[in-house]
Write an enzyme that holds these catalytic residues in place. Structure first.
Site, short mmCIF file in Angstrom:
data_model
loop_
_atom_site.label_atom_id
_atom_site.label_comp_id
_atom_site.label_asym_id
_atom_site.label_seq_id
_atom_site.Cartn_x
_atom_site.Cartn_y
_atom_site.Cartn_z
N ASN A 228 -10.20 -0.59 -0.27
CA ASN A 228 -8.73 -0.45 -0.18
C ASN A 228 -8.12 -0.99 -1.48
O ASN A 228 -8.17 -2.19 -1.72
CB ASN A 228 -8.24 -1.24 1.04
N HIS B 120 -3.52 6.97 2.67
CA HIS B 120 -3.87 5.67 2.09
C HIS B 120 -5.28 5.31 2.54
O HIS B 120 -5.62 5.46 3.71
CB HIS B 120 -2.86 4.61 2.53
N CYS C 42 0.82 -1.22 0.00
CA CYS C 42 0.00 0.00 0.00
C CYS C 42 0.85 1.27 0.00
O CYS C 42 0.34 2.36 -0.26
CB CYS C 42 -0.94 0.01 1.20
N1 ACO Z 1 -18.64 -9.20 8.87
C1 ACO Z 1 -19.13 -9.51 10.08
N2 ACO Z 1 -18.35 -9.86 11.12
C2 ACO Z 1 -17.02 -9.89 10.89
C3 ACO Z 1 -16.45 -9.59 9.66
C4 ACO Z 1 -17.33 -9.23 8.62
N3 ACO Z 1 -16.88 -8.90 7.39
N4 ACO Z 1 -15.11 -9.69 9.75
C5 ACO Z 1 -14.84 -10.06 11.01
N5 ACO Z 1 -16.00 -10.18 11.71
C6 ACO Z 1 -16.19 -10.56 13.08
C7 ACO Z 1 -15.03 -11.32 13.65
O1 ACO Z 1 -15.13 -12.67 13.29
C8 ACO Z 1 -15.21 -11.08 15.11
O2 ACO Z 1 -16.19 -11.97 15.59
P1 ACO Z 1 -15.99 -12.69 17.01
O3 ACO Z 1 -15.92 -11.57 18.01
O4 ACO Z 1 -17.20 -13.56 17.11
O5 ACO Z 1 -14.71 -13.43 16.89
C9 ACO Z 1 -15.79 -9.67 15.18
O6 ACO Z 1 -16.31 -9.39 13.87
C10 ACO Z 1 -14.81 -8.60 15.57
O7 ACO Z 1 -13.65 -8.80 14.80
P2 ACO Z 1 -12.46 -7.86 15.00
O8 ACO Z 1 -11.34 -8.35 14.14
O9 ACO Z 1 -12.23 -7.62 16.45
O10 ACO Z 1 -13.03 -6.53 14.37
P3 ACO Z 1 -12.36 -5.13 14.41
O11 ACO Z 1 -13.23 -4.20 15.14
O12 ACO Z 1 -10.91 -5.18 14.77
O13 ACO Z 1 -12.42 -4.73 12.87
C11 ACO Z 1 -11.00 -4.57 10.95
C12 ACO Z 1 -11.74 -5.50 11.87
C13 ACO Z 1 -12.02 -3.66 10.27
C14 ACO Z 1 -10.29 -5.35 9.88
C15 ACO Z 1 -10.03 -3.75 11.80
O14 ACO Z 1 -9.17 -4.59 12.52
C16 ACO Z 1 -9.23 -2.81 11.02
O15 ACO Z 1 -9.74 -1.77 10.61
N6 ACO Z 1 -7.94 -3.10 10.80
C17 ACO Z 1 -7.09 -2.26 10.02
C18 ACO Z 1 -6.60 -3.04 8.95
C19 ACO Z 1 -7.06 -2.63 7.60
O16 ACO Z 1 -7.87 -1.77 7.35
N7 ACO Z 1 -6.43 -3.31 6.68
C20 ACO Z 1 -6.57 -3.05 5.33
C21 ACO Z 1 -5.38 -3.59 4.65
S1 ACO Z 1 -3.92 -3.06 5.33
C22 ACO Z 1 -3.49 -1.63 4.77
O17 ACO Z 1 -4.01 -1.16 3.78
C23 ACO Z 1 -2.48 -0.88 5.44
#
Ligand code: ACO
Length: 324
Positions: free
Chosen positions: A281, A251, A114
């Protein structure tokens, strides 16, 4: 007098097919509500027939047209991508052949995930400032939908496809922060986080590309700090403060990361460019796509002072400050 690089052309390409959150809810156990509140994404574009090089070519043609340049006049092509048509040769050579650049014009790919746009821009800017070349075409193009596991709701809801490009040309500046063009760039890496965001495979390990995996929480924490630090560095190194910045183009990974970075930099939300809602993304492509789309709409204008900041797999990150 100092040589700088100015952006004289911009372009982008988005595949026609749009995948909404409701469409995704039919494929995996998710909902528009979960995706929107956690990421800010409502829809993303997905390739059908297009290859990464096809999108790169379209973005490049638009950037050359806006620059009023012919492909034969180019001195360099760099493509940043993690989703090339072939492992080798590079996407850049394919685009170069199809554009019809002069034989001998260097063309190569950069792999910085990215952060690809900031890395490629830095490389092209340095070659221009050294006097090795007079202009460069920097393209980012990604078909992330091809390396996403469409049964994994943790990742498949986040990514989209698309391409963005800019044409850089040497210009003369005074050497201070009133100049036009790229005023400063910084790139960084921290390989101790190699496993936090990666494809589960590759040529030498599994002989296939592998699907994207990430530790979302780790990426979130590191990302906010890295994006903020890179932006702060280029702002202060050039003698500016946040109040001088017209636009921040971070980004486009996630609206919560983007908002956090904007707040940490003390920028009002109106000055922070957001396209993640309709692009998802798109990795390296996200910043040049956002730049081109907003220049075309007239929101960003020639003369504006913009800061770009990116972070991605590796981890890699970096920033640049540019007067358009
Ligand atoms: N739909 C519904 N539920 C979901 C989904 C989905 N698509 N994906 C995960 N869940 C569930 C999980 O299974 C989990 O369930 P559980 O509690 O029963 O185990 C619950 O939702 C919470 O999951 P978390 O991983 O704790 O969710 P979080 O609030 O951390 O959000 C996310 C996840 C959005 C990916 C977050 O961690 C984030 O924003 N990370 C940043 C990474 C990112 O944006 N990466 C993009 C690529 S990297 C880059 O470009 C730099």
């Amino acid at each position: 007098m100092l040589i700088r690089s100015e952006i004289i052309g911009w372009g982008h390409y988005l595949p026609q097919k749009v995948l909404t959150n409701d469409d995704l809810a039919k494929i995996v156990d998710t909902s528009d509500e979960w995706i929107s509140t956690r990421t800010g994404i409502k829809s993303r574009h997905i390739v059908e027939q297009e290859l990464t090089s096809d999108m790169a070519l379209e973005a490049a043609k638009m950037a050359l047209q806006r620059a009023g340049m012919n492909a034969e006049d180019l001195d360099l092509i760099i493509v940043a991508s993690i989703s090339p048509d072939n492992t080798t040769p590079s996407v850049a050579t394919r685009v170069s052949g199809r554009l019809g650049t002069k034989i001998g014009t260097p063309a190569f790919d950069i792999s910085a995930a990215c952060s690809g746009f900031v890395y490629a821009l830095t490389q092209a800017d340095n070659m221009i400032r050294l006097g090795q070349i007079k202009n460069a075409l920097v393209i980012c193009s990604e078909s992330l939908s091809k390396i996403v596991d469409w049964t994994d709701r943790n990742t498949c809801v986040l990514f989209g496809d698309g391409a963005g490009a800019v044409v850089l040309r040497a210009c003369e500046g005074k050497g201070d922060n009133t100049d036009t063009g790229i005023l400063d760039t910084r790139i960084y890496a921290d390989g101790s986080h190699y496993d936090s965001l990666k494809t589960l495979g590759g040529v030498s390990s599994t002989q296939n590309a592998g699907f994207l995996y990430m530790d979302g929480k780790e990426v979130f924490k590191y990302g906010v700090n890295a994006l903020t630090q890179a932006a702060e560095t280029v702002i202060t190194e050039t003698g500016f403060s946040s109040a001088d910045i017209d636009w921040l183009i971070p980004h486009q990974a996630n609206i919560r990361i983007i908002s956090n970075v904007g707040e940490k930099l003390g920028l009002p939300s109106e000055k922070v460019i957001v396209t993640v809602d309709h692009h998802g993304n798109t990795s390296a492509s996200s910043i040049p796509l956002a730049l081109s789309e907003n220049l075309e709409s007239g929101k960003i204008k020639k003369g504006d002072l913009i800061v770009i900041t990116a972070m991605g797999a590796g981890f890699t990150w970096g920033g640049a400050i540019i007067r358009l």
